[in-house]
Design a protein around this motif. Structure first.
Motif, PDB file in Angstrom:
ATOM      1  N   PHE A   1     -23.295  -2.734  16.675  1.00 53.56           N
ATOM      2  CA  PHE A   1     -23.540  -3.719  17.736  1.00 53.56           C
ATOM      3  C   PHE A   1     -22.626  -3.449  18.927  1.00 53.56           C
ATOM      4  O   PHE A   1     -23.064  -3.415  20.090  1.00 53.56           O
ATOM      5  N   THR A   2     -21.336  -3.245  18.644  1.00 46.57           N
ATOM      6  CA  THR A   2     -20.371  -2.982  19.722  1.00 46.57           C
ATOM      7  C   THR A   2     -20.673  -1.667  20.424  1.00 46.57           C
ATOM      8  O   THR A   2     -20.605  -1.568  21.648  1.00 46.57           O
ATOM      9  N   LYS A   3     -21.030  -0.651  19.628  1.00 39.01           N
ATOM     10  CA  LYS A   3     -21.361   0.653  20.211  1.00 39.01           C
ATOM     11  C   LYS A   3     -22.527   0.539  21.186  1.00 39.01           C
ATOM     12  O   LYS A   3     -22.478   1.031  22.312  1.00 39.01           O
ATOM     13  N   GLU A   4     -23.593  -0.099  20.732  1.00 36.74           N
ATOM     14  CA  GLU A   4     -24.792  -0.188  21.572  1.00 36.74           C
ATOM     15  C   GLU A   4     -24.523  -0.995  22.838  1.00 36.74           C
ATOM     16  O   GLU A   4     -25.124  -0.753  23.876  1.00 36.74           O
ATOM     17  N   LEU A   5     -23.600  -1.929  22.746  1.00 38.00           N
ATOM     18  CA  LEU A   5     -23.374  -2.824  23.877  1.00 38.00           C
ATOM     19  C   LEU A   5     -22.396  -2.235  24.897  1.00 38.00           C
ATOM     20  O   LEU A   5     -22.607  -2.360  26.112  1.00 38.00           O
ATOM     21  N   VAL A   6     -21.337  -1.552  24.419  1.00 35.98           N
ATOM     22  CA  VAL A   6     -20.269  -1.195  25.373  1.00 35.98           C
ATOM     23  C   VAL A   6     -19.886   0.280  25.417  1.00 35.98           C
ATOM     24  O   VAL A   6     -19.165   0.683  26.329  1.00 35.98           O
ATOM     25  N   LEU A   7     -20.325   1.103  24.453  1.00 33.83           N
ATOM     26  CA  LEU A   7     -19.840   2.489  24.424  1.00 33.83           C
ATOM     27  C   LEU A   7     -20.164   3.211  25.732  1.00 33.83           C
ATOM     28  O   LEU A   7     -21.306   3.240  26.188  1.00 33.83           O
ATOM     29  N   GLN A   8     -19.131   3.774  26.360  1.00 37.60           N
ATOM     30  CA  GLN A   8     -19.200   4.522  27.616  1.00 37.60           C
ATOM     31  C   GLN A   8     -19.711   3.676  28.786  1.00 37.60           C
ATOM     32  O   GLN A   8     -20.130   4.204  29.804  1.00 37.60           O
ATOM     33  N   ARG A   9     -19.640   2.360  28.620  1.00 38.29           N
ATOM     34  CA  ARG A   9     -19.995   1.462  29.727  1.00 38.29           C
ATOM     35  C   ARG A   9     -18.726   1.080  30.493  1.00 38.29           C
ATOM     36  O   ARG A   9     -17.614   1.152  29.981  1.00 38.29           O
ATOM     37  N   GLU A  10     -18.923   0.629  31.733  1.00 39.91           N
ATOM     38  CA  GLU A  10     -17.813   0.107  32.529  1.00 39.91           C
ATOM     39  C   GLU A  10     -17.640  -1.367  32.186  1.00 39.91           C
ATOM     40  O   GLU A  10     -18.594  -2.143  32.250  1.00 39.91           O
ATOM     41  N   VAL A  11     -16.413  -1.742  31.811  1.00 40.88           N
ATOM     42  CA  VAL A  11     -16.142  -3.108  31.368  1.00 40.88           C
ATOM     43  C   VAL A  11     -14.906  -3.627  32.109  1.00 40.88           C
ATOM     44  O   VAL A  11     -14.250  -2.897  32.854  1.00 40.88           O
ATOM     45  N   GLU A  12     -14.590  -4.913  31.869  1.00 42.06           N
ATOM     46  CA  GLU A  12     -13.352  -5.498  32.379  1.00 42.06           C
ATOM     47  C   GLU A  12     -12.555  -6.015  31.186  1.00 42.06           C
ATOM     48  O   GLU A  12     -13.140  -6.596  30.255  1.00 42.06           O
TER      49      GLU A  12
ATOM     50  N   VAL B   1     -15.205   2.311  28.080  1.00 40.81           N
ATOM     51  CA  VAL B   1     -15.060   2.408  26.622  1.00 40.81           C
ATOM     52  C   VAL B   1     -15.345   3.844  26.200  1.00 40.81           C
ATOM     53  O   VAL B   1     -16.484   4.316  26.295  1.00 40.81           O
ATOM     54  N   GLU B   2     -14.289   4.538  25.731  1.00 41.71           N
ATOM     55  CA  GLU B   2     -14.444   5.941  25.357  1.00 41.71           C
ATOM     56  C   GLU B   2     -14.882   6.116  23.908  1.00 41.71           C
ATOM     57  O   GLU B   2     -15.577   7.077  23.575  1.00 41.71           O
ATOM     58  N   TYR B   3     -14.460   5.196  23.055  1.00 42.91           N
ATOM     59  CA  TYR B   3     -14.792   5.349  21.631  1.00 42.91           C
ATOM     60  C   TYR B   3     -14.767   3.984  20.969  1.00 42.91           C
ATOM     61  O   TYR B   3     -13.999   3.090  21.364  1.00 42.91           O
ATOM     62  N   VAL B   4     -15.620   3.803  19.963  1.00 45.61           N
ATOM     63  CA  VAL B   4     -15.667   2.553  19.210  1.00 45.61           C
ATOM     64  C   VAL B   4     -15.288   2.877  17.763  1.00 45.61           C
ATOM     65  O   VAL B   4     -16.030   3.558  17.058  1.00 45.61           O
ATOM     66  N   PHE B   5     -14.103   2.415  17.343  1.00 43.83           N
ATOM     67  CA  PHE B   5     -13.649   2.654  15.963  1.00 43.83           C
ATOM     68  C   PHE B   5     -14.326   1.687  14.994  1.00 43.83           C
ATOM     69  O   PHE B   5     -14.695   2.050  13.878  1.00 43.83           O
ATOM     70  N   SER B   6     -14.450   0.430  15.433  1.00 49.24           N
ATOM     71  CA  SER B   6     -15.084  -0.608  14.611  1.00 49.24           C
ATOM     72  C   SER B   6     -15.604  -1.677  15.553  1.00 49.24           C
ATOM     73  O   SER B   6     -15.526  -1.536  16.776  1.00 49.24           O
ATOM     74  N   GLY B   7     -16.100  -2.767  14.980  1.00 54.74           N
ATOM     75  CA  GLY B   7     -16.659  -3.818  15.829  1.00 54.74           C
ATOM     76  C   GLY B   7     -15.680  -4.390  16.816  1.00 54.74           C
ATOM     77  O   GLY B   7     -16.065  -4.831  17.898  1.00 54.74           O
ATOM     78  N   SER B   8     -14.378  -4.395  16.461  1.00 53.60           N
ATOM     79  CA  SER B   8     -13.383  -5.042  17.331  1.00 53.60           C
ATOM     80  C   SER B   8     -12.244  -4.121  17.750  1.00 53.60           C
ATOM     81  O   SER B   8     -11.273  -4.575  18.344  1.00 53.60           O
ATOM     82  N   ARG B   9     -12.363  -2.820  17.449  1.00 54.19           N
ATOM     83  CA  ARG B   9     -11.292  -1.872  17.804  1.00 54.19           C
ATOM     84  C   ARG B   9     -11.892  -0.733  18.618  1.00 54.19           C
ATOM     85  O   ARG B   9     -12.807  -0.045  18.163  1.00 54.19           O
TER      86      ARG B   9
ATOM     87  N   LYS C   1     -33.778   5.854  24.858  1.00 52.90           N
ATOM     88  CA  LYS C   1     -32.681   5.212  25.583  1.00 52.90           C
ATOM     89  C   LYS C   1     -31.382   5.966  25.310  1.00 52.90           C
ATOM     90  O   LYS C   1     -31.059   6.249  24.161  1.00 52.90           O
ATOM     91  N   VAL C   2     -30.648   6.286  26.362  1.00 52.94           N
ATOM     92  CA  VAL C   2     -29.406   7.052  26.207  1.00 52.94           C
ATOM     93  C   VAL C   2     -28.278   6.115  25.762  1.00 52.94           C
ATOM     94  O   VAL C   2     -27.982   5.126  26.423  1.00 52.94           O
ATOM     95  N   MET C   3     -27.667   6.465  24.616  1.00 56.15           N
ATOM     96  CA  MET C   3     -26.599   5.630  24.065  1.00 56.15           C
ATOM     97  C   MET C   3     -25.210   6.228  24.281  1.00 56.15           C
ATOM     98  O   MET C   3     -24.226   5.519  24.346  1.00 56.15           O
ATOM     99  N   GLN C   4     -25.143   7.568  24.364  1.00 55.31           N
ATOM    100  CA  GLN C   4     -23.825   8.209  24.472  1.00 55.31           C
ATOM    101  C   GLN C   4     -23.972   9.582  25.099  1.00 55.31           C
ATOM    102  O   GLN C   4     -24.961  10.281  24.885  1.00 55.31           O
ATOM    103  N   VAL C   5     -22.985   9.970  25.893  1.00 54.20           N
ATOM    104  CA  VAL C   5     -22.900  11.334  26.423  1.00 54.20           C
ATOM    105  C   VAL C   5     -21.844  12.057  25.595  1.00 54.20           C
ATOM    106  O   VAL C   5     -20.666  11.699  25.625  1.00 54.20           O
ATOM    107  N   LEU C   6     -22.269  13.053  24.810  1.00 54.12           N
ATOM    108  CA  LEU C   6     -21.341  13.732  23.909  1.00 54.12           C
ATOM    109  C   LEU C   6     -20.501  14.762  24.641  1.00 54.12           C
ATOM    110  O   LEU C   6     -19.346  14.979  24.336  1.00 54.12           O
ATOM    111  N   ASN C   7     -21.119  15.438  25.554  1.00 52.44           N
ATOM    112  CA  ASN C   7     -20.460  16.537  26.241  1.00 52.44           C
ATOM    113  C   ASN C   7     -21.171  16.683  27.569  1.00 52.44           C
ATOM    114  O   ASN C   7     -22.039  15.892  27.901  1.00 52.44           O
TER     115      ASN C   7
END
Length: 910
Positions: free
Chosen positions: A584-595, A531-539, A346-352
């Motif tokens: 958890f936050t990374k898997e759910l929203v990293l590089q996804r389209e959100v509101e 979401v371009e980057y996840v620093f922590s669960g809430s940042r 499963k693709v989680m992130q596009v690095l480049n």
């Protein structure tokens, strides 16, 4: 030497010439051939045999390049027909011969017979009999062989065969052409149709000299797509064969030399032509590869008309069996298990633009680089302002487009990964940075090769390799073909147009810019983001595409475990479960389209608000999974009850941040007792809209005067400063003003933008919806925003009743409610909360009659039975009313009690 057999002779008689045997390799002219022996461990010995007692015409010869004054020598009459006569009769056949004379220079003359002994056809006699050769001048017939030659010649003369026919034989002289003025035009003019030809010379296994018929072009042809080992010419003029060069040359010679073939002319390289040789017994190009005598070459494989994949498959066959030039071959993935060579992830992130991070079935993460492609890069040294920090994603042309292509196609999807090679780690040099070990693979989704798709859109280029470099994509030829198409069509990197420029403002941590931007984001309501980057669960770091800016975003309403931090002089350890929350936050929203809904900002310039992914609130999800606690600041938000409910459920499970939680029963006694009494606190409301699913919108009567005053002021303001028609560009989630059918302006929210002519809006103070053209919309003046006066229309549903699923039955119920209460004042009491909206009972303002109960009495709806103790009294009243309607067979009950068998059919659950 050719194989020989000593023939027996009687002792004391004349010496009998030794009969020797061989296979005819080549016909030099009408009176000279080359014979070879049988191969034993390598190319066999060979020798030239000249026919005794006869003479045939000399073939044409090209002037030596070292003699500029010399001229080409043409064919003598009947020389080429004599050569062709022997070629067709002898090539590849077994002959026997006797040597009668040997000159001091080593030239051998003798008799040649077709077959294994001297009883076969005498070749010299056949030539003379056809008028293609003559007896040597001054030769006297003083033995039986010479007598037979004389007879054959007389017969040929009498029959006027060959050179004895009328005329001077000029029609047998070829018009040989040694050069082609425009090779490219020559190749194109044949339109890849087979051309008849004779292989005249084999330079090495993959380069031959060919006579093209019927126009007698003598050209060099290189086999498309392959290269055999060659003979290196040394300074002294000698040639040194590369390993297996002689064997490869013999392989081609023994099958093609002086054979009739057909050639497909495919391309040209300098004066040499690239082509494929067709022979009834097979394709020599594929055979050379399959036997390990050749390797595929990238620069010409693309022109091979019979499919590059066939050549790669033939080469792979030889590699797997380590044949000849591949005797020391080791596969790039030889050390990998099969499960590590091919897998689904499963693709989680596009690095480049050429790398992704995938999650394996084991739960581990792995970085995969796309084989054999190179992402966009800066060309030249002075293209970047040295005072400005390079942001590759936005500053390198087409890098953003390439990343977005991969992100939209792959994020969260399962892909097939086939590892092609492992590139070992390399140390840094003066010009090249260090690289860690890379796993390079072909990645496909739905049968589409992602690297090929990138290249075909001009968003990546194909890496060129040394010919002996086997570490490349297993679909390398398709990549080259895709790049050729992209270049031809001027796509992406190959376009002549101006490169796209992405001016992205990074306001992360810039307090001044953030303050200026805050009101705009607050007014926008829900904004689209990535979401371009996840620093922590809430940042998180977000990219807002419509605003083309980057912001740092903090999740509101929760207290998330803080991660580890590097401070000057020490490393501060992270709180428990901080890493789990981040993952958890990374898997759910990293590089996804959100509101996102921005509510405020902190003193560091970070925005605070709510983030929604696929309709779910990320703050609530973190609390639900026991990775965050509810923060007291959430009390003022619309999501407070959802957060509390999620936290309560997480506490009960006693997991993660609640692992040591202990309930305090004393504090819970009073609320439980209070819940047993139904709260009846009716407030006056004005019903403004009834929906098709029997929900309704109301305005609070107490704030009605505020709304009237705001609407009056707003319309006066609009009248004095009317919006420019068509100047407003609607965006989903944005508050605006909309002109209703009555010609007045009202506050609204954009729900969907189909096109400029079709914009779906929701009137936030009245609850009705409408589709309008953008010309009837305008920007909501800040003085009349929802911060000045919140939206006045609140949505509710009737408590204790089931809304009919059957369309006709539901329409009857809605019509009745519209007649009774729309645009009237009623009394409302909230009975219980639900996921969608609060469920209430509604009374008529004058009679205090229950509207929902009235619907039950008329048989328009059924009762929803609830088990809470505080509702039992009112539920009993509703059920009694239902029994009365059933007895009177009203509306739903006109055919009796249908619930026993037909509840589903009528749209009710039993």
């Amino acid at each position: 030497m050719a194989s020989s057999a000593q023939s027996g002779g009687s002792s004391g008689g004349p010496a009998v010439p030794t009969v020797q045997r061989g296979i005819v390799k080549m016909v030099l002219s009408g009176c000279a051939i080359i014979v070879r022996g049988q191969p034993r461990g390598g190319p066999p010995p060979e020798r030239q045999i000249n026919l005794s007692n006869i003479r045939a015409g000399n073939l044409a010869r090209r002037a030596a390049a070292t003699q500029p004054d010399a001229k080409d020598t043409p064919d003598e009459p009947w020389a080429f027909p004599a050569r062709e006569f022997l070629r067709k009769k002898l090539i590849g056949k077994e002959v026997c011969f006797t040597i009668e004379n040997k000159t001091p220079q080593g030239r051998e003359y003798g008799m040649i017979y077709l077959g294994k002994d001297t009883n076969g056809e005498n070749i010299a006699e056949s030539l003379v009999a056809e008028g293609l050769a003559t007896r040597r001048e001054g030769m006297r017939a003083n033995n039986p062989e010479q007598n037979r030659l004389a007879e054959c010649e007389e017969q040929a003369k009498a029959a006027k065969k060959g050179m004895w026919s009328e005329g001077n034989g000029s029609h047998t002289i070829r018009d040989l052409k040694y050069t082609i003025e425009n090779p490219r035009h020559f190749v194109d003019s044949h339109h890849q149709k087979p051309v008849n030809a004779i292989i005249e010379h084999v330079r090495d296994g993959s380069v031959v000299r060919v006579l093209l018929l019927p126009d007698y072009y003598l050209v060099t042809v290189m086999l498309s797509g392959i290269k055999c080992p060659t003979f290196r010419r040394e300074a002294d003029g000698s040639e040194t064969p590369e390993p297996f060069a002689a064997e490869a040359k013999f392989f081609t010679e023994s099958r093609l030399l002086q054979r009739d073939v057909q050639i497909i002319l495919e391309s040209c390289h300098n004066q040499n032509i690239l082509g494929t040789i067709l022979h009834p017994n097979g394709n020599i190009t594929e055979l050379l590869l399959k036997e390990g005598f050749a390797r595929c070459v990238d620069w010409s494989i693309a022109v091979y008309t019979r499919g590059a994949e066939k050549l790669r498959a033939a080469e792979r066959f030889a590699k797997e069996r380590r044949l000849r030039i591949w005797r020391d071959y080791v596969a790039p993935t030889a050390n990998l298990d099969q499960k590590d060579k091919q897998f689904v992830a499963k693709v989680m992130q596009v690095l480049n633009a050429d790398a992704i991070v995938v999650k394996l079935n084991s739960g581990d993460y792995k970085t995969i680089h796309l084989s054999s492609i190179r992402p966009p890069r800066l060309e030249g040294e002075n293209t970047q302002d040295k005072n400005k920090k390079l942001r590759p994603l936005y500053d390198i042309p087409y890098m953003f487009e390439a990343r977005e292509f991969l992100r939209k196609k792959l994020i969260g999807k399962k892909v097939n990964v086939t590892v092609d090679y492992i590139r070992p780690a390399s140390p840094a040099t003066d010009t090249v940075p260090a690289f860690s070990e890379r796993t390079c693979a072909t990645v496909t989704i739905g049968g589409i090769n992602i690297a090929e798709a990138l290249v075909s859109k001009g968003l990546a280029t194909v890496i060129r390799y040394r010919q002996d470099d086997d570490q490349r994509s297993s679909h390398y030829d398709e990549l080259l073909a895709a790049e050729a198409r992209a270049i031809k069509n001027g796509k992406g990197l190959h376009s002549k147009k101006e490169v796209p420029i992405h001016r992205v403002a990074d306001i992360s941590g810039d307090t001044q810019k953030a303050k200026q931007f805050l009101p705009f984001l607050q007014r926008a309501g829900r904004s689209e983001a990535v979401v371009e980057y996840v620093f922590s669960g809430s940042r998180l770091k977000l990219y807002l595409p419509k605003e083309t800016c980057l912001i740092t975003f903090l999740l509101a309403g929760i207290e998330c475990p803080r991660g580890a931090r590097n401070l000057p002089g020490l490393v501060q350890e992270g709180e428990p479960f901080s890493e789990e929350a981040t993952l958890f936050t990374k898997e759910l929203v990293l590089q996804r389209e959100v509101e996102v809904e921005v509510e405020s900002m902190d003193k560091a310039g970070n925005f605070i608000g709510w983030l929604h992914i696929d309709g779910a609130n990320l703050s609530v999800l973190l609390v639900e999974h026991a990775l965050s606690k509810v923060h007291f600041t959430a009390e003022r938000s619309a999501y407070y009850k959802s957060l509390l409910s999620a936290e309560e459920a997480a506490k009960q499970k006693k997991e993660k941040v609640w692992a040591h939680y202990e309930e305090q029963p004393v504090e819970e006694v009073m609320p439980v007792l209070e819940e047993k009494e139904r709260s009846a606190s009716y407030k006056p409301v004005f019903v403004t809209e009834i929906t098709d699913d029997l929900h309704f919108y109301v305005q609070d009567v107490e704030t009605g005067t505020q709304l009237e005053k705001l609407m009056e002021n707003m319309r006066n303001d609009i009248a004095s400063h009317p919006p420019v028609e068509g100047s407003y560009a609607p965006r989903r989630g944005e508050f605006c003003i909309a002109k209703f059918v009555d010609g007045d302006w009202y506050r609204a929210r954009v729900e969907k933008v189909e096109s400029p002519a079709k914009v779906h809006v929701f009137y936030i103070d009245y609850g009705n919806r409408e589709i309008l053209p953008s010309t009837r919309l305008g920007t909501l003046p800040p003085a009349f925003s929802t911060r000045v006066l919140p939206a006045q229309a609140t949505e509710y549903a009737f408590a204790f009743i089931q809304v009919p699923q059957d369309e006709d039955a539901r329409t009857d119920a809605v019509d009745s409610v519209v007649r009774d209460i729309q645009n009237t004042q009623c009394l409302l009491n909230v009975e219980h909360l639900s996921a969608g909206c609060p469920h209430v009972t509604l009374q008529f303002a004058d009679s205090k009659g229950d509207v929902g109960l009235g619907l039950v009495k008329e048989g328009l709806v059924m009762v929803e039975v609830r088990k809470e103790k505080q509702f039992q009294k009112v539920i009993t009243e509703y059920l009694n009313a239902q029994e009365s309607a059933k007895s009177a067979r009203l509306n739903l009950w006109r055919y009796g009690d249908f619930r026993a068998d037909d509840a589903d059919e009528f749209g009710y659950s039993r």
